[in-house]
Design a protein around this motif. Structure first.
Motif, mmCIF file in Angstrom:
data_model
loop_
_atom_site.group_PDB
_atom_site.id
_atom_site.type_symbol
_atom_site.label_atom_id
_atom_site.label_comp_id
_atom_site.label_asym_id
_atom_site.label_seq_id
_atom_site.Cartn_x
_atom_site.Cartn_y
_atom_site.Cartn_z
ATOM 1 N N ASP A 1 13.544 -23.439 56.891
ATOM 2 C CA ASP A 1 13.604 -23.990 55.534
ATOM 3 C C ASP A 1 13.004 -23.015 54.526
ATOM 4 O OD1 ASP A 1 14.873 -26.313 56.271
ATOM 5 O OD2 ASP A 1 13.153 -27.629 55.907
ATOM 6 N N PHE A 2 11.862 -22.441 54.890
ATOM 7 C CA PHE A 2 11.203 -21.474 54.009
ATOM 8 C C PHE A 2 12.113 -20.266 53.778
ATOM 9 C CE2 PHE A 2 7.344 -18.410 53.620
ATOM 10 C CZ PHE A 2 7.468 -18.383 52.239
ATOM 11 N N GLN A 3 12.656 -19.733 54.859
ATOM 12 C CA GLN A 3 13.525 -18.566 54.764
ATOM 13 C C GLN A 3 14.753 -18.871 53.903
ATOM 14 O OE1 GLN A 3 15.122 -17.170 58.514
ATOM 15 N NE2 GLN A 3 15.721 -15.219 57.623
ATOM 16 N N LYS A 4 15.378 -20.020 54.120
ATOM 17 C CA LYS A 4 16.581 -20.391 53.371
ATOM 18 C C LYS A 4 16.267 -20.563 51.885
ATOM 19 C CE LYS A 4 20.228 -23.863 53.164
ATOM 20 N NZ LYS A 4 20.728 -25.122 53.711
ATOM 21 N N ALA A 5 15.177 -21.257 51.584
ATOM 22 C CA ALA A 5 14.807 -21.490 50.180
ATOM 23 C C ALA A 5 14.465 -20.182 49.472
ATOM 24 C CB ALA A 5 13.642 -22.470 50.100
ATOM 25 N N LEU A 6 13.687 -19.333 50.124
ATOM 26 C CA LEU A 6 13.308 -18.058 49.520
ATOM 27 C C LEU A 6 14.521 -17.158 49.338
ATOM 28 C CD1 LEU A 6 11.164 -16.178 48.415
ATOM 29 C CD2 LEU A 6 10.666 -15.461 50.767
ATOM 30 N N SER A 7 15.356 -17.075 50.342
ATOM 31 C CA SER A 7 16.568 -16.257 50.254
ATOM 32 C C SER A 7 17.465 -16.744 49.118
ATOM 33 C CB SER A 7 17.313 -16.294 51.587
ATOM 34 O OG SER A 7 18.472 -15.504 51.531
ATOM 35 N N GLY A 8 17.594 -18.057 48.991
ATOM 36 C CA GLY A 8 18.409 -18.622 47.911
ATOM 37 C C GLY A 8 17.877 -18.252 46.534
ATOM 38 N N GLU A 9 16.557 -18.345 46.372
ATOM 39 C CA GLU A 9 15.945 -17.984 45.087
ATOM 40 C C GLU A 9 16.125 -16.495 44.795
ATOM 41 O OE1 GLU A 9 14.549 -19.880 42.588
ATOM 42 O OE2 GLU A 9 15.413 -21.504 43.781
ATOM 43 N N LEU A 10 15.976 -15.667 45.803
ATOM 44 C CA LEU A 10 16.157 -14.226 45.606
ATOM 45 C C LEU A 10 17.599 -13.895 45.233
ATOM 46 C CD1 LEU A 10 13.935 -12.792 48.479
ATOM 47 C CD2 LEU A 10 13.511 -12.664 46.013
ATOM 48 N N GLN A 11 18.551 -14.539 45.903
ATOM 49 C CA GLN A 11 19.957 -14.287 45.586
ATOM 50 C C GLN A 11 20.285 -14.714 44.157
ATOM 51 O OE1 GLN A 11 22.137 -16.168 48.778
ATOM 52 N NE2 GLN A 11 21.556 -14.588 50.244
ATOM 53 N N LYS A 12 19.744 -15.863 43.723
ATOM 54 C CA LYS A 12 19.960 -16.318 42.342
ATOM 55 C C LYS A 12 19.343 -15.328 41.348
ATOM 56 C CE LYS A 12 18.936 -20.903 43.230
ATOM 57 N NZ LYS A 12 18.316 -22.169 42.829
ATOM 58 N N GLU B 1 4.073 -29.819 78.017
ATOM 59 C CA GLU B 1 5.276 -29.010 77.789
ATOM 60 C C GLU B 1 6.162 -29.642 76.725
ATOM 61 O OE1 GLU B 1 7.398 -27.986 81.384
ATOM 62 O OE2 GLU B 1 5.522 -27.463 82.386
ATOM 63 N N ASP B 2 6.312 -30.979 76.765
ATOM 64 C CA ASP B 2 7.100 -31.677 75.750
ATOM 65 C C ASP B 2 6.477 -31.504 74.370
ATOM 66 O OD1 ASP B 2 9.009 -32.532 77.529
ATOM 67 O OD2 ASP B 2 8.221 -34.569 77.729
ATOM 68 N N ASP B 3 5.148 -31.575 74.300
ATOM 69 C CA ASP B 3 4.444 -31.407 73.035
ATOM 70 C C ASP B 3 4.707 -30.013 72.461
ATOM 71 O OD1 ASP B 3 2.345 -32.146 70.975
ATOM 72 O OD2 ASP B 3 1.370 -30.417 71.925
ATOM 73 N N VAL B 4 4.581 -29.000 73.294
ATOM 74 C CA VAL B 4 4.818 -27.624 72.841
ATOM 75 C C VAL B 4 6.271 -27.470 72.394
ATOM 76 C CG1 VAL B 4 4.948 -25.210 73.589
ATOM 77 C CG2 VAL B 4 2.935 -26.595 74.148
ATOM 78 N N LYS B 5 7.200 -28.029 73.163
ATOM 79 C CA LYS B 5 8.620 -27.933 72.815
ATOM 80 C C LYS B 5 8.883 -28.592 71.454
ATOM 81 C CE LYS B 5 13.215 -29.112 74.462
ATOM 82 N NZ LYS B 5 14.016 -29.808 75.453
ATOM 83 N N GLN B 6 8.328 -29.783 71.232
ATOM 84 C CA GLN B 6 8.527 -30.481 69.963
ATOM 85 C C GLN B 6 7.890 -29.711 68.809
ATOM 86 O OE1 GLN B 6 6.979 -34.408 70.667
ATOM 87 N NE2 GLN B 6 8.736 -35.011 71.914
ATOM 88 N N ARG B 7 6.720 -29.178 69.035
ATOM 89 C CA ARG B 7 6.044 -28.417 67.980
ATOM 90 C C ARG B 7 6.811 -27.126 67.667
ATOM 91 N NH1 ARG B 7 1.135 -30.155 66.278
ATOM 92 N NH2 ARG B 7 0.229 -31.885 67.421
ATOM 93 N N MET B 8 7.342 -26.472 68.698
ATOM 94 C CA MET B 8 8.152 -25.260 68.481
ATOM 95 C C MET B 8 9.367 -25.593 67.617
ATOM 96 S SD MET B 8 7.195 -22.288 69.905
ATOM 97 C CE MET B 8 8.664 -21.363 70.332
ATOM 98 N N GLU B 9 10.053 -26.682 67.953
ATOM 99 C CA GLU B 9 11.250 -27.067 67.194
ATOM 100 C C GLU B 9 10.907 -27.358 65.739
ATOM 101 O OE1 GLU B 9 13.009 -30.266 69.453
ATOM 102 O OE2 GLU B 9 13.544 -28.915 71.099
ATOM 103 N N ALA B 10 9.815 -28.086 65.504
ATOM 104 C CA ALA B 10 9.404 -28.403 64.137
ATOM 105 C C ALA B 10 9.010 -27.136 63.383
ATOM 106 C CB ALA B 10 8.247 -29.398 64.152
ATOM 107 N N ALA B 11 8.269 -26.247 64.029
ATOM 108 C CA ALA B 11 7.844 -25.000 63.387
ATOM 109 C C ALA B 11 9.053 -24.118 63.071
ATOM 110 C CB ALA B 11 6.853 -24.254 64.280
ATOM 111 N N ARG B 12 10.003 -24.034 63.992
ATOM 112 C CA ARG B 12 11.228 -23.267 63.740
ATOM 113 C C ARG B 12 11.956 -23.806 62.509
ATOM 114 N NH1 ARG B 12 12.688 -23.793 69.549
ATOM 115 N NH2 ARG B 12 12.057 -21.835 70.488
ATOM 116 N N ALA B 13 12.060 -25.136 62.444
ATOM 117 C CA ALA B 13 12.765 -25.766 61.326
ATOM 118 C C ALA B 13 12.040 -25.504 60.006
ATOM 119 C CB ALA B 13 12.913 -27.267 61.579
ATOM 120 N N ALA B 14 10.725 -25.607 60.006
ATOM 121 C CA ALA B 14 9.952 -25.355 58.780
ATOM 122 C C ALA B 14 10.110 -23.893 58.339
ATOM 123 C CB ALA B 14 8.480 -25.694 59.001
#
Length: 191
Positions: A40-51, A24-37
């Motif tokens: 990051d992708f969403q933020k970077a892409l959105s920033g490029e599109l806005q520019k 359960e801890d492994d899944v929780k840690q992997r979920m958190e890392a995947a959410r963050a990644a």
């Protein structure tokens, strides 16, 4: 002898429950890392599109999305040491076609949204088989927002429609309304 068997069974049960907690801890840690990644992708892409929109309007954004999105995905994937991408049921690029697991999750997201769940909150993470390997997979829904409608909506201006047709001859990613499930960020982590 019976006491020994009972003791061994008790040890096995404790070990199994500890293994479950570790899993359960492994899944929780992997979920958190995947959410963050994915974030990051969403933020970077959105920033490029806005520019791009600020520099040259929606037509410019179409071109940037075509070239920048794969580069951003590659950069984020390398930084996080996992594969980060986008997929959808209505594709703009054939290379983004969902695999069987992603397709099942997208269909599940559609059903959950139809049942009243908020599209922005839809996500899933689990261990699954991919290319003969056990990996951790994560998907986060991308709901259609106001910014998406200029290129993915029902009323696309002719100049943008022409650019889309040029860059994406097989485009099926239009006709969305605010709140529709536009697609999903997808993340694969090796164990």
């Amino acid at each position: 002898m019976m006491r020994r068997v009972g003791w061994l069974m008790a040890v096995a049960l404790v070990a199994a429950s500890m293994g479950s907690a570790v899993a359960e801890d492994d899944v929780k840690q992997r979920m958190e890392a995947a959410r963050a990644a994915a974030a990051d992708f969403q933020k970077a892409l959105s920033g490029e599109l806005q520019k791009a929109i600020a520099a040259g309007g929606l037509v410019n954004a179409v071109g940037v999305c075509n070239t920048a999105a794969p580069a951003i995905a590659a950069r984020i994937s390398a930084e996080w040491k996992m594969t980060v991408a986008r997929t959808s049921l209505k594709l703009r690029q054939p290379r983004d076609r969902p695999d069987a697991w992603e397709l099942a999750q997208l269909q599940s997201f559609e059903q959950r949204k139809a049942a009243g769940e908020n599209a922005a909150a839809l996500e899933v993470g689990e261990y699954a088989e991919k290319d003969g390997r056990r990996v951790f997979r994560y998907m986060k829904a991308i709901p259609t927002g106001e910014m998406c409608l200029g290129c993915h909506g029902t009323s696309i201006v002719p100049a943008v429609a022409a650019k889309l047709k040029t860059l994406y001859p097989e485009d099926a990613a239009t006709g969305f309304k605010i709140g529709d499930l536009r697609g999903a960020f997808t993340v694969t982590q090796m164990p």
